[in-house]
Design an enzyme around this catalytic site. Structure first.
Site, PDB file in Angstrom:
ATOM      1  N   ASN A 116      42.461  37.948  38.279  1.00  0.00           N
ATOM      2  CA  ASN A 116      43.696  38.690  38.525  1.00  0.00           C
ATOM      3  C   ASN A 116      43.703  39.357  39.900  1.00  0.00           C
ATOM      4  O   ASN A 116      44.175  40.474  40.058  1.00  0.00           O
ATOM      5  CB  ASN A 116      43.892  39.756  37.437  1.00  0.00           C
ATOM      6  CG  ASN A 116      45.319  39.777  36.926  1.00  0.00           C
ATOM      7  OD1 ASN A 116      45.986  38.758  36.915  1.00  0.00           O
ATOM      8  ND2 ASN A 116      45.790  40.929  36.509  1.00  0.00           N
ATOM      9  N   ARG A 121      41.596  40.527  48.857  1.00  0.00           N
ATOM     10  CA  ARG A 121      40.967  41.589  48.065  1.00  0.00           C
ATOM     11  C   ARG A 121      39.572  41.197  47.601  1.00  0.00           C
ATOM     12  O   ARG A 121      38.654  42.024  47.597  1.00  0.00           O
ATOM     13  CB  ARG A 121      41.849  41.932  46.859  1.00  0.00           C
ATOM     14  CG  ARG A 121      41.293  43.108  46.107  1.00  0.00           C
ATOM     15  CD  ARG A 121      42.168  43.513  44.947  1.00  0.00           C
ATOM     16  NE  ARG A 121      41.485  44.561  44.193  1.00  0.00           N
ATOM     17  CZ  ARG A 121      41.820  44.925  42.978  1.00  0.00           C
ATOM     18  NH1 ARG A 121      42.820  44.324  42.373  1.00  0.00           N
ATOM     19  NH2 ARG A 121      41.169  45.860  42.365  1.00  0.00           N
ATOM     20  N   ARG A 169      36.906  44.888  36.751  1.00  0.00           N
ATOM     21  CA  ARG A 169      35.844  43.898  36.958  1.00  0.00           C
ATOM     22  C   ARG A 169      34.468  44.543  37.107  1.00  0.00           C
ATOM     23  O   ARG A 169      33.448  43.869  37.000  1.00  0.00           O
ATOM     24  CB  ARG A 169      36.150  43.065  38.199  1.00  0.00           C
ATOM     25  CG  ARG A 169      37.506  42.388  38.138  1.00  0.00           C
ATOM     26  CD  ARG A 169      38.013  41.990  39.511  1.00  0.00           C
ATOM     27  NE  ARG A 169      39.450  41.728  39.497  1.00  0.00           N
ATOM     28  CZ  ARG A 169      40.368  42.674  39.626  1.00  0.00           C
ATOM     29  NH1 ARG A 169      40.023  43.930  39.796  1.00  0.00           N
ATOM     30  NH2 ARG A 169      41.649  42.346  39.589  1.00  0.00           N
ATOM     31  N   LYS A 211      37.768  29.270  33.476  1.00  0.00           N
ATOM     32  CA  LYS A 211      38.174  29.094  34.882  1.00  0.00           C
ATOM     33  C   LYS A 211      37.081  29.561  35.842  1.00  0.00           C
ATOM     34  O   LYS A 211      36.670  28.822  36.736  1.00  0.00           O
ATOM     35  CB  LYS A 211      39.485  29.853  35.129  1.00  0.00           C
ATOM     36  CG  LYS A 211      40.140  29.550  36.465  1.00  0.00           C
ATOM     37  CD  LYS A 211      39.594  30.401  37.567  1.00  0.00           C
ATOM     38  CE  LYS A 211      40.230  30.020  38.899  1.00  0.00           C
ATOM     39  NZ  LYS A 211      39.600  30.772  40.009  1.00  0.00           N
ATOM     40  N   PRO A 228      38.242  23.919  37.636  1.00  0.00           N
ATOM     41  CA  PRO A 228      38.829  25.220  37.298  1.00  0.00           C
ATOM     42  C   PRO A 228      40.352  25.151  37.232  1.00  0.00           C
ATOM     43  O   PRO A 228      40.991  24.706  38.179  1.00  0.00           O
ATOM     44  CB  PRO A 228      38.367  26.146  38.439  1.00  0.00           C
ATOM     45  CG  PRO A 228      37.912  25.240  39.546  1.00  0.00           C
ATOM     46  CD  PRO A 228      37.555  23.933  38.935  1.00  0.00           C
ATOM     47  N   ASP A 230      43.618  27.233  37.206  1.00  0.00           N
ATOM     48  CA  ASP A 230      44.302  28.514  37.405  1.00  0.00           C
ATOM     49  C   ASP A 230      45.811  28.255  37.405  1.00  0.00           C
ATOM     50  O   ASP A 230      46.252  27.159  37.081  1.00  0.00           O
ATOM     51  CB  ASP A 230      43.852  29.171  38.708  1.00  0.00           C
ATOM     52  CG  ASP A 230      44.126  28.279  39.906  1.00  0.00           C
ATOM     53  OD1 ASP A 230      45.120  27.540  39.900  1.00  0.00           O
ATOM     54  OD2 ASP A 230      43.348  28.317  40.869  1.00  0.00           O
ATOM     55  N   PHE A 274      45.094  22.075  44.356  1.00  0.00           N
ATOM     56  CA  PHE A 274      45.297  23.509  44.556  1.00  0.00           C
ATOM     57  C   PHE A 274      45.985  23.795  45.892  1.00  0.00           C
ATOM     58  O   PHE A 274      47.029  24.456  45.952  1.00  0.00           O
ATOM     59  CB  PHE A 274      43.947  24.223  44.483  1.00  0.00           C
ATOM     60  CG  PHE A 274      44.011  25.703  44.725  1.00  0.00           C
ATOM     61  CD1 PHE A 274      44.447  26.563  43.739  1.00  0.00           C
ATOM     62  CD2 PHE A 274      43.618  26.240  45.944  1.00  0.00           C
ATOM     63  CE1 PHE A 274      44.501  27.939  43.957  1.00  0.00           C
ATOM     64  CE2 PHE A 274      43.668  27.599  46.174  1.00  0.00           C
ATOM     65  CZ  PHE A 274      44.113  28.449  45.180  1.00  0.00           C
TER      66      PHE A 274
END
Length: 285
Positions: A116, A121, A169, A211, A228, A230, A274
Site C-alpha cells: 500500500n 516512499r 509495516r 504478491k 507478482p 498487483d 507492469f
DNA sequence: AGCCAGGCCCTCC
DNA sequence: GGAGGGCCTGGC
C-alpha cells in the site's frame, strides 16, 4: 573498470524500475550500495564502467554481472514471452530491462515496505532504515550507509521503526527481522530451493502475502517463474487478454494462470506487462 | 478534501 | 474461499 558484455542492456530502466530502491543518479553515474560498499556504475553502449568504494573491482566484477543478470539470454526470453501485441510493444519500449539478482534480506524488507505504498516512499523508508541503523560508507564525497543486518534490526523496537514513517509495516519489518535472526527462515537456503518451497516459506512471515512473496523470489531468489500480481498486473491481464481470462478469475488464481501462459520466464513477462500498462496510463492522462 | 498508492490481515458470510 | 473493511503515511 570496464565490463564487456553481449546482448541488450538498459541499465537505467533496470536500476530504476522499482525492483531496487537504493540507486541514485548523480553526475552521469549511478550510485548504489551492493556487497557492503558503494558502487558507482554507468553504461556506454555495450560496456559498463564501474568503481567501488573498497577499490576491489576485480572481486566485484563477477558479483555485479550476476546482480545485473547479464548472462540471461534476453533474445530467447523475449521470444518465449511475446504473447500479445501489448507485451510485444512494451518489450520494444523497455528493451534491455533486466531482472536484478539482489541480496535477499534487503529485498525482503523492501517489499514488505511496499505494501500500500509507492516507489518514492519505499525508497525513503529503506534509506531511512539504513541511515539510522547501518554502517557508514563514503565515495566521491557522498555519505551512505549499509543496509543493517537482520540481527541489528531484530534489536530495534517497533516504535523506533514507526518513527521512520513505516506505518503499519513497522511490525512486519520487526517480525521478519526476528524470524531471520532466529533462523526460522534461511534466505540462502531458499535460493537453492524450488519456487514453491521458497514461496511457501516466505508467506509464513507476517506482512508477506502472495504478491510480496513473488517479488522476493523474483528479485532475489533466482526464481524467474515468479509472477507478482498487483493492481497494474491485474489491469493488464484483464484488459489485454479478455478472451483468455475469465471475468471472475480472482487474483490468487491469476498468478498460476499467467505462469502457465507465459512459461518459465513469467517473471520477465510480469515486468514488461507492469511497465507497459503503467505507460499506457501515463500516455492517456 | 478525499482518494489512492506495486497489500496484508482479519472478520464474517 | 472469498468479499469487504481497516490500516500508517505522503502525494496529488
Amino acid at each position: 573498470m570496464i565490463i564487456k558484455f553481449s546482448g541488450r542492456l538498459n541499465l537505467n530502466e533496470s536500476l530504476y524500475s522499482g525492483q531496487a530502491f537504493r540507486w541514485r543518479a548523480y553526475d552521469s553515474w549511478n550510485y548504489g550500495i551492493l556487497f557492503g560498499q558503494i558502487i558507482k556504475i554507468r553504461q556506454r553502449d555495450n560496456d559498463l564502467e564501474f568503481y567501488s568504494s573498497s577499490g576491489c573491482e576485480e572481486e566485484i566484477e563477477p558479483l555485479l554481472k550476476r546482480y545485473l543478470r547479464l548472462d540471461d539470454n534476453l533474445e530467447k526470453i523475449y521470444e518465449e514471452i511475446s504473447k500479445g501485441v501489448q507485451i510485444i510493444s512494451s518489450i520494444q519500449n523497455y528493451s534491455g530491462l533486466r531482472i536484478l539478482d539482489q541480496e535477499p534480506w534487503e529485498c525482503m524488507i523492501s517489499f514488505i515496505c511496499s505494501a500500500n505504498s509507492n516507489i518514492p516512499r519505499i525508497s525513503k523508508n529503506i534509506e531511512d532504515i539504513a541511515n539510522t541503523f547501518g554502517e557508514p560508507l563514503e565515495m566521491d564525497g557522498q555519505l551512505r550507509r549499509t543496509f543493517p543486518s537482520a540481527d541489528v534490526l531484530a534489536d530495534v523496537s517497533i516504535e523506533e521503526l514507526r518513527k521512520l514513517g513505516l506505518g503499519f509495516r513497522a511490525k512486519y519489518v520487526s517480525a521478519a527481522a526476528n524470524m531471520i535472526s532466529e533462523g526460522a527462515i534461511d534466505l540462502y537456503t531458499l535460493k537453492e530451493s524450488s519456487y514453491d518451497e521458497a514461496l511457501e516459506s516466505l508467506v509464513t512471515v507476517p506482512g508477506i502475502g502472495d504478491k510480496v512473496g513473488n517479488c522476493i523470489t523474483l528479485f532475489s531468489l533466482n526464481k524467474l517463474e515468479s509472477f507478482p500480481v498487483d493492481v497494474w498486473i491485474d489491469r493488464a491481464l484483464r484488459e489485454w487478454y479478455p478472451k483468455l481470462i475469465d471475468k471472475n478469475l480472482t487474483r490468487s488464481k491469476m498468478r498460476p494462470w499467467a505462469q502457465e501462459f507465459f512459461g518459465e520466464y513469467a517473471g520477465y513477462a510480469n515486468q514488461y506487462l507492469f511497465h507497459g500498462r503503467r505507460l499506457q496510463d501515463k500516455n492517456t492522462k
